[in-house]
Design a protein around this motif. Structure first.
Motif, PDB file in Angstrom:
ATOM      1  N   ASP A  32       0.787  -0.948  -0.221  1.00 40.63           N
ATOM      2  CA  ASP A  32       0.144   0.073   0.077  1.00 40.63           C
ATOM      3  C   ASP A  32       0.868   1.443  -0.098  1.00 40.63           C
ATOM      4  OD1 ASP A  32      -1.953  -2.045   0.366  1.00 40.63           O
ATOM      5  OD2 ASP A  32      -2.749  -1.152   2.311  1.00 40.63           O
TER       6      ASP A  32
ATOM      7  N   PRO B 186      -6.167   2.676  -1.261  1.00 35.52           N
ATOM      8  CA  PRO B 186      -5.404   1.218  -1.220  1.00 35.52           C
ATOM      9  C   PRO B 186      -6.105   0.140  -0.455  1.00 35.52           C
ATOM     10  CG  PRO B 186      -3.976   3.224  -0.409  1.00 35.52           C
ATOM     11  CD  PRO B 186      -5.657   3.616  -0.440  1.00 35.52           C
TER      12      PRO B 186
ATOM     13  N   HIS C 139      -5.430  -4.249   0.180  1.00 34.48           N
ATOM     14  CA  HIS C 139      -5.991  -5.389  -0.226  1.00 34.48           C
ATOM     15  C   HIS C 139      -5.769  -6.625   0.792  1.00 34.48           C
ATOM     16  CE1 HIS C 139      -1.508  -5.541  -1.990  1.00 34.48           C
ATOM     17  NE2 HIS C 139      -1.616  -5.942  -0.392  1.00 34.48           N
TER      18      HIS C 139
ATOM     19  N   CYS D 262      -5.490  -9.612  -2.766  1.00 31.67           N
ATOM     20  CA  CYS D 262      -4.798  -8.828  -3.705  1.00 31.67           C
ATOM     21  C   CYS D 262      -5.357  -8.777  -4.983  1.00 31.67           C
ATOM     22  CB  CYS D 262      -3.293  -8.920  -3.693  1.00 31.67           C
ATOM     23  SG  CYS D 262      -2.524  -9.154  -1.964  1.00 31.67           S
TER      24      CYS D 262
ATOM     25  N   THR E  34      -6.765  -5.272  -6.708  1.00 31.13           N
ATOM     26  CA  THR E  34      -7.810  -4.960  -5.822  1.00 31.13           C
ATOM     27  C   THR E  34      -7.857  -3.272  -5.801  1.00 31.13           C
ATOM     28  OG1 THR E  34      -7.585  -6.798  -4.379  1.00 31.13           O
ATOM     29  CG2 THR E  34      -8.917  -4.989  -3.465  1.00 31.13           C
ATOM     30  N   TYR E  35      -6.780  -2.848  -5.880  1.00 32.14           N
ATOM     31  CA  TYR E  35      -6.715  -1.282  -6.005  1.00 32.14           C
ATOM     32  C   TYR E  35      -5.499  -0.797  -7.078  1.00 32.14           C
ATOM     33  CZ  TYR E  35      -2.873  -1.334  -2.790  1.00 32.14           C
ATOM     34  OH  TYR E  35      -1.458  -1.683  -2.320  1.00 32.14           O
TER      35      TYR E  35
ATOM     36  N   THR F  94      -9.745   0.276  -9.925  1.00 29.76           N
ATOM     37  CA  THR F  94     -10.265  -0.383  -8.998  1.00 29.76           C
ATOM     38  C   THR F  94      -9.956   0.398  -7.752  1.00 29.76           C
ATOM     39  OG1 THR F  94      -8.164  -1.738  -9.015  1.00 29.76           O
ATOM     40  CG2 THR F  94     -10.023  -2.637  -9.896  1.00 29.76           C
ATOM     41  N   GLN F  95     -10.608   0.361  -6.620  1.00 30.30           N
ATOM     42  CA  GLN F  95     -10.194   1.106  -5.214  1.00 30.30           C
ATOM     43  C   GLN F  95     -10.384   0.201  -4.350  1.00 30.30           C
ATOM     44  OE1 GLN F  95      -9.035   3.880  -5.399  1.00 30.30           O
ATOM     45  NE2 GLN F  95      -9.867   5.292  -6.929  1.00 30.30           N
ATOM     46  N   GLY F  96      -9.377  -0.010  -3.168  1.00 25.15           N
ATOM     47  CA  GLY F  96      -9.385  -1.120  -2.340  1.00 25.15           C
ATOM     48  C   GLY F  96     -10.181  -0.949  -1.010  1.00 25.15           C
ATOM     49  N   GLY F  97      -9.620  -1.546   0.094  1.00 27.37           N
ATOM     50  CA  GLY F  97     -10.197  -1.901   1.287  1.00 27.37           C
ATOM     51  C   GLY F  97     -10.245  -0.839   2.244  1.00 27.37           C
TER      52      GLY F  97
ATOM     53  N   ILE G 274     -17.249  -3.189  -0.756  1.00 26.98           N
ATOM     54  CA  ILE G 274     -16.521  -3.426  -1.955  1.00 26.98           C
ATOM     55  C   ILE G 274     -17.596  -4.392  -2.662  1.00 26.98           C
ATOM     56  CG2 ILE G 274     -15.252  -5.279  -1.070  1.00 26.98           C
ATOM     57  CD1 ILE G 274     -12.944  -4.199  -2.682  1.00 26.98           C
TER      58      ILE G 274
ATOM     59  N   CYS H 128      -3.170 -11.142   2.604  1.00 26.16           N
ATOM     60  CA  CYS H 128      -1.959 -10.703   1.897  1.00 26.16           C
ATOM     61  C   CYS H 128      -0.499 -11.283   2.364  1.00 26.16           C
ATOM     62  CB  CYS H 128      -1.624  -9.399   1.613  1.00 26.16           C
ATOM     63  SG  CYS H 128      -0.169  -8.756   0.832  1.00 26.16           S
TER      64      CYS H 128
END
Length: 346
Positions: free
Chosen positions: A44, A61, A63, A89, A115-116, A126-129, A134, A158
């Motif tokens: 990240d 970020p 994942h 990820c 994932t991002y 894509t945009q993450g956690g 999501i 991860c």
């Protein structure tokens, strides 16, 4: 479409800010996940800081995602509302190439969808956690076993699979001597998993400051790499070395620790190249390898293994307002051993 809260960064030198992002409407095979916890990975930081190449900002970020299914598409068969699930990820792949067909989607020949900082099949970034919700196709979601709490499960998506996969692939187990380089977010999980597999585990860290933890996590020995005698004493000693460090190191020095036919696997991803002297390899038929994450099938296998062996990462739960501070502390090696964001604070 669903508008959700998130924490985004607008450039390599920018602080995180409150943001709103759009999650797509559910397709037939999609699931909507309410994110409960999101781990902070060194990846990240590399990405947010633009160290691995150009980034399409603003960036959200994250994942290492753990949460609860709140809605499913019409054709979803693997999950139902209320299930405890995780996302790692990647969130998609072509599904058709030889690697995808083998269950190695992380090595999709057409490129998996991260994932991002990626682009999905709809052409959207894509945009993450670091967000509250999501939407992911069911084939890229994994079940979190009941024996693992959601906050502790997040980093396994991860850090857990990144270390489990090479340990599994290169046969860590009884009779194998395994060294783990670095005792950070990845390294401490690698120690726990390798020990549970039955390997004889040694930690190689810059100092002895985390020795007590390393032995508690399952290592039999712990050495400081800042001491030149370490490399003399351990020369030719290990069947497998897992390097978790995301910084440039003297890789040839670590090759000297491998036995005949030993392998050093890099899972840390420093932004600068590592220099290799080929004579460090050919003298004892040593191998230098790399490993990314695992496929979805192996990720589920890893979670089940961790639940069976009571393996969880050591975490520090933070609020969303502490993300910038957490990044600084990761870079200063001031974390034991993984930050996890409580996404209810977003």
């Amino acid at each position: 479409m669903l508008t959700v809260k998130a924490r985004a960064v607008d450039g390599p030198d920018k602080a995180f800010r409150e943001a709103e992002i759009i999650r797509r409407d559910l397709d037939a095979q999609d699931v909507l996940i309410e994110i409960k916890f999101a781990g902070i990975c060194h990846s990240d930081i590399h990405t947010a800081h633009g160290e691995w190449g150009p980034v399409n900002y603003p960036l959200v970020p994250g994942h290492e995602i753990a949460g609860i299914v709140t809605e499913v598409g019409a054709e979803v068969t693997k999950y139902k509302v209320g299930d405890r699930v995780g996302v790692g990820c990647m969130v998609d792949s072509c599904g058709e190439c030889v690697n995808c067909q083998k269950g190695e989607e992380q090595y999709c020949l057409n490129g998996n969808v991260p994932t991002y900082a990626g682009v999905d099949k709809y052409g959207e970034p894509t945009q993450g956690g670091y967000s509250t919700h999501i939407v992911v196709t069911e084939d890229f979601v994994v079940q979190i076993p009941d024996g693992i709490e959601l906050d502790a499960a997040a980093p396994l998506l991860c850090a857990g699979i990144t270390t489990y996969s090479p340990l599994n692939h290169w046969g860590a187990g009884p009779g194998k001597k395994v060294a783990v380089v670095g005792m950070g977010g990845l390294g401490h999980v690698a120690v726990k998993i390798a020990a549970a597999m039955g390997a004889d585990v040694t930690v190689l860290s810059q100092s002895l400051s985390k020795k007590e933890d390393g032995l508690e996590f399952g290592a039999k020995d712990y050495y400081a790499t800042s001491d030149p005698e370490t490399f003399e004493k351990l020369a030719g000693n290990f069947d497998l070395i897992i390097n978790t460090v995301s910084a440039k190191i003297d890789i040839d020095a670590y090759f000297s620790l491998l036995s005949l036919d030993g392998t050093l696997v890099n899972v840390g991803a420093p932004p600068e190249p590592l220099e290799v002297n080929v004579f460090s390899l050919i003298g004892h038929r040593r191998s230098f390898a790399g490993s990314m994450i695992g496929g979805i099938r192996e990720t589920q296998e890893m979670l089940n293994f961790c639940a069976e062996h009571s393996i969880v990462p050591k975490i520090e739960v933070i609020s969303a307002d502490q993300i910038d501070e957490a990044y600084e502390r990761v870079l200063a090696s001031d974390v034991k051993y993984r930050f996890v964001i409580d996404t209810s604070t977003i």
